[in-house]
Design an enzyme around this catalytic site. Structure first.
Site, PDB file in Angstrom:
ATOM      1  CG  HIS A 153     -42.219 -63.106  16.773  1.00  0.00           C
ATOM      2  ND1 HIS A 153     -41.159 -62.330  17.128  1.00  0.00           N
ATOM      3  CD2 HIS A 153     -42.649 -62.633  15.596  1.00  0.00           C
ATOM      4  CE1 HIS A 153     -40.955 -61.432  16.195  1.00  0.00           C
ATOM      5  NE2 HIS A 153     -41.854 -61.592  15.258  1.00  0.00           N
ATOM      6  CD  GLU A 198     -56.877 -53.941   4.121  1.00  0.00           C
ATOM      7  OE1 GLU A 198     -56.528 -54.914   4.807  1.00  0.00           O
ATOM      8  OE2 GLU A 198     -56.061 -53.190   3.552  1.00  0.00           O
ATOM      9  CB  CYS A 224     -55.226 -61.891   0.056  1.00  0.00           C
ATOM     10  SG  CYS A 224     -55.568 -60.179   0.459  1.00  0.00           S
TER      11      CYS A 224
END
Ligand code: PEP
Ligand code: MG
Length: 581
Positions: free
Chosen positions: A194, A438, A509
């Protein structure tokens, strides 16, 4: 002068003196409480909760209105956790039943909650474990303060100091930014923590994962932070300081200059138009995407609609959420990714009899889970089909590893189209369907996927994790994270070629697409569509505009042939400086 290497969390350069923050751990001791004091102890705990809440509210009120995206969301999450019965009520029960002090009761509950979260592997839920510690530490601080008057730490003015802490709470981070802190350093946490996300969002240079730095860094020591390289230079000499000051001025100039690029198209200097779209997760990302002039949304991560709730959103709720998004885009295209939930407790623990996966990153996640739990998949596929009726929507499926999974998904789409038709609900029968590439198996077989799909999009975050066998959220192995690893580059190349051969677009992406150091290389490998975090979009656009594709292709081929990583790095440098006088 010497340097310490950590992990880059947010780029940029900062020069200043260090403020070392005490470790966030508290020495909590158990003590018993006499029966007649139990009521007082509970009242003391409640006062600490109120005080923690008051502190967070005060921090929230001080967030400047133009602060980026997720910041107040983090604080709201912590406020909600303070209300939650797991933190607010369980310690009270322990105080009453075990007749123990509030600190110890809170510690027992903290340990129990953390044990639950530690058993999870989903990156999002794992960060919730850090949130528990952040909130618990705030309450503990408040409890301890009532015993001993606050000393030292709180009183210390922090402005202009580079903060070095074991870890920072999102609330601390916001507060420090408000006080003008030029950079953060932390001992723990990887680039997905975070703190790292916030630092990027707030555009503050940050280096994390500096495990041994506490031995070397002293309060008031002069340091240079190179956020891009994840390096801290301690006690720099005058020449080094001048060098980094020049670089910092240059970066500042570039950021200002880039704002002018907002409306200009992403076209290479030899005239090739490149699609440059944005990744979004939270509704607030939409505003950020619009601000930088993204031409569409190349990755809409839908997981956030499913988080922090007991029941998944039904078809109507999803339909409304997707519609709101496409309406806000006013005709620009959006690629909605189907659910990519990880193998966590929510998945394993709540399905009766399901074993808990010992290796969740390789377990029942994303499309695997959706195919198994079609009650979860059906409302989402139908909702996406319905929004496609009058809007430029593409559907993208994550984590496909073999063709059987793809055939099953395509069959389900057909089935739900028939259902919708019978119900008289509109949809676009030719809505493009694509796959995220992926999983290495999918990249190797990209040609098979390309023959049956309308587009591919390379998810480098997972592709790198699976190809090099490094857990993407484990900072102990983040030193092995290498987008330039030949295996990764070959898989990217294979995927781009497969798209070209079959006449379908290939996008990227993953985070690699948003790192301007790799833009020219990717263009040289033939990539024509990028989807990046809004904060990275203008820098990537600038790199595209300064690229001459013809020259870039030649050097990209040399990068592909390079054996040593040092050779690759210097070729990338050469590539990125092509055309400069
Ligand atoms: C990826 O894996 O590169 C990706 C874009 O998806 P996520 O980060 O959501 O797994
Ligand atoms: Mg992924």
């Amino acid at each position: 002068m010497f340097s310490i290497n950590g992990v880059s969390a947010s780029k940029g350069i900062a020069i200043g003196k260090v403020h070392v923050v005490d470790r966030g751990q508290f020495e909590i001791r158990e003590s018993s409480v006499k029966p007649e004091r139990v009521k007082n102890e509970i009242a003391r705990f409640h006062r600490a909760l109120r005080s923690a809440r008051g502190e967070l509210r005060a921090i929230k009120d001080r967030i400047p209105s133009d602060t980026a995206t997720d910041v107040s969301g983090f604080i709201d999450t912590h406020l909600l956790m303070l209300e939650d019965s797991a933190l607010a009520n369980a310690p009270v029960k322990f105080i009453r039943e075990k007749r123990i002090n509030a600190e110890w009761a809170l510690k027992i509950q903290r340990d129990a909650l953390v044990a639950v979260f530690e058993a999870m592997d989903d990156p999002y839920l794992r960060t919730r474990k850090d949130d528990i510690d952040h909130v618990v530490n705030r309450i503990q601080r408040s409890l301890l303060k009532r015993h001993k008057p606050a000393r030292g730490r709180q009183a210390q003015p922090l402005s202009d100091r580079i903060v070095f802490a074991d870890d920072l709470t999102p609330a601390d981070t916001v507060l420090m930014q408000h006080q003008g802190i030029p950079a953060f350093l932390t001992e723990y946490g990887g680039p997905n923590s975070h703190t790292a996300i916030l630092a990027r969002s707030l555009r503050i240079p940050a280096v994390v994962g500096l495990h041994s730095a506490r031995t070397y860094l002293r309060d008031e020591e002069l340091v240079i932070i190179d956020g891009q390289r994840g390096v801290v230079i301690v006690d720099p000499d005058a020449t080094t300081i001048r060098h980094f000051e020049r670089r910092r001025r240059e970066i500042d100039r570039q950021v200002i200059a880039r704002k002018r690029l907002r409306k200009s198209p992403a076209v290479t200097s030899d005239g090739e138009a490149i699609e440059l779209q944005a990744n979004v997760e939270l509704p607030s990302d939409m505003a950020a995407a619009a601000q930088v002039g993204a031409t569409g949304i190349g990755l809409y991560r839908t997981e956030y609609l499913y988080m922090n709730r007991e029941e998944p959103p039904d078809e109507e709720e999803q339909y409304r959420a997707y519609l709101k998004m496409v309406n806000a885009l006013k005709g620009s295209p959006v690629t909605i990714r189907t659910l990519d939930l990880g193998a966590d407790k929510q998945v394993d623990g709540t399905r009766p009899g399901a074993p808990v996966s010992s290796n969740p990153a390789l377990g029942l996640r994303a499309v695997r889970l959706c195919l198994k739990e079609q009650g979860l998949f059906r409302p989402q596929l139908r909702a996406i089909l319905r929004v496609s009726a009058r809007n430029p929507v593409r559907m993208m499926v994550p984590m496909l590893s073999n063709m059987q999974e793809l055939f099953q998904v395509l069959q389900l789409i057909k089935l739900y189209q028939r259902e919708l038709k019978a119900e008289g609900k509109a949809f676009d029968p030719s809505m493009p369907v694509g796959a995220m590439i992926e999983v290495p198996a999918a990249a190797v077989c990209a040609d098979l996927f390309a023959r049956r799909l309308d587009f591919l999009s390379i998810g480098t975050n997972d592709l790198i994790q699976y190809t090099i066998a490094i857990d993407r959220i484990d900072d102990e192995v983040s030193y092995l994270y290498d987008p330039l690893h030949p295996a990764v580059l070959r898989l990217i190349q294979t995927t781009i070629n497969a798209g070209k051969k079959n006449g379908i677009p290939v996008a990227m992406c993953g985070e690699m697409a948003g790192d301007a150091r790799y833009t020219r290389l990717l263009l040289g490998l033939g990539l024509k569509e990028f989807s990046v975090h809004p904060n990275a979009l203008l820098e990537v656009k600038q790199a595209i505009k300064e690229t001459h594709l013809g020259e870039t292709r030649k050097l990209a081929r040399r990068v592909m042939r390079a054996v040593r990583s040092a050779t690759r790095d210097s070729l990338i440098e050469e590539l990125n400086h092509l055309g400069e006088a």
